[in-house]
Design an enzyme around this catalytic site. Structure first.
Site, short mmCIF file in Angstrom:
data_model
loop_
_atom_site.label_atom_id
_atom_site.label_comp_id
_atom_site.label_asym_id
_atom_site.label_seq_id
_atom_site.Cartn_x
_atom_site.Cartn_y
_atom_site.Cartn_z
N HIS A 116 -2.29 7.00 7.40
CA HIS A 116 -1.34 7.94 6.78
C HIS A 116 -2.03 9.26 6.41
CE1 HIS A 116 2.63 6.18 6.23
NE2 HIS A 116 2.14 5.05 5.77
N CYS A 135 6.36 -0.22 6.96
CA CYS A 135 5.97 0.96 6.20
C CYS A 135 7.12 1.38 5.30
CB CYS A 135 5.61 2.10 7.17
SG CYS A 135 5.11 3.61 6.33
N LEU A 136 6.81 1.70 4.04
CA LEU A 136 7.86 2.10 3.10
C LEU A 136 8.53 3.40 3.53
CD1 LEU A 136 6.05 1.26 -0.27
CD2 LEU A 136 7.81 -0.08 0.90
N HIS A 185 -3.90 0.97 7.60
CA HIS A 185 -2.57 1.59 7.65
C HIS A 185 -2.52 2.82 6.73
CE1 HIS A 185 2.01 1.20 7.73
NE2 HIS A 185 1.81 1.99 6.69
N GLU A 186 -3.04 2.68 5.50
CA GLU A 186 -2.97 3.79 4.54
C GLU A 186 -3.91 4.93 4.93
OE1 GLU A 186 -0.44 3.57 2.85
OE2 GLU A 186 -0.19 1.40 3.01
N GLN A 190 3.01 9.97 1.42
CA GLN A 190 4.30 9.27 1.31
C GLN A 190 5.08 9.65 0.06
OE1 GLN A 190 2.45 5.22 2.23
NE2 GLN A 190 4.51 5.04 3.08
N GLY A 211 0.83 -1.20 0.00
CA GLY A 211 0.00 0.00 0.00
C GLY A 211 0.86 1.24 0.00
NI NI Z 1 3.04 3.21 5.56
#
Ligand code: NI
Length: 165
Positions: free
Chosen positions: A136, A90-91, A132-133, A51, A46
């Site tokens: 964000h 998380c990226l 999670h997204e 991000q 995701g």
């Molecule tokens: Ni993330």
């Protein structure tokens, strides 16, 4: 196809609330497409617009299940059910994982890339990815909600497998 630079902690854009998208322009659609390319390039499940440094309520998710790739504008969780507890990464926070309690199933509503209403009932990893997204978009990172945060050990299975447990 364009791969964007993923913003990493401790960039302050990750801690801000993203704005609702009021008009679906070609720029918004291009951003969604680029976000998907960026997510796949980074082997993520995701990605949210903050991000890539843009404070708009846009997410992409692909948990490798039958739903495939979902691009969603202004996502919101309508209903949550059950519970799952497990590791999450998380990226924007490479090298770290955390154990996070999430709903096992969520009903999510938003708009698709063309502006049509889109409702998804997600379970398991996809449910976790949505939560999670959407976090964000509210400036919330997994490290804010994890019960435990720990350094990712490369000798253990890759993140995708860990998240599936
Ligand atoms: Ni993330």
């Amino acid at each position: 196809m364009a791969i964007r630079i993923i913003v990493k902690e401790p960039d302050e854009v990750l801690h801000k609330k993203a704005k609702e998208v009021t008009k679906i322009t070609p720029n918004v659609q291009k951003l969604l497409d680029d976000m998907a390319d960026t997510m796949y390039d980074a082997d993520g499940v995701g990605l949210a617009a903050p991000q890539v440094g843009i404070l708009k309520r846009l997410i992409v998710v692909d948990a490798g299940d039958e739903h495939g790739l979902i691009k969603m504008i202004n996502p919101e969780i309508l209903e949550s059910e059950g519970e799952q507890f497990g590791p999450e990464g998380c990226l924007s926070i490479p090298g770290w994982n955390g154990d996070v309690r999430r709903a096992e199933q969520v009903k999510v509503k938003g708009l698709d890339r063309e502006g049509n209403e889109l409702i998804v009932i997600a379970t398991g990893l996809l449910s976790r990815a949505f939560q999670h997204e959407i976090d964000h978009l509210n400036g919330v990172l997994f490290t804010d909600v994890a019960e435990r945060v720990y350094e990712f050990d490369p000798n253990r299975p890759p993140r995708r497998e860990l998240e599936n447990r």
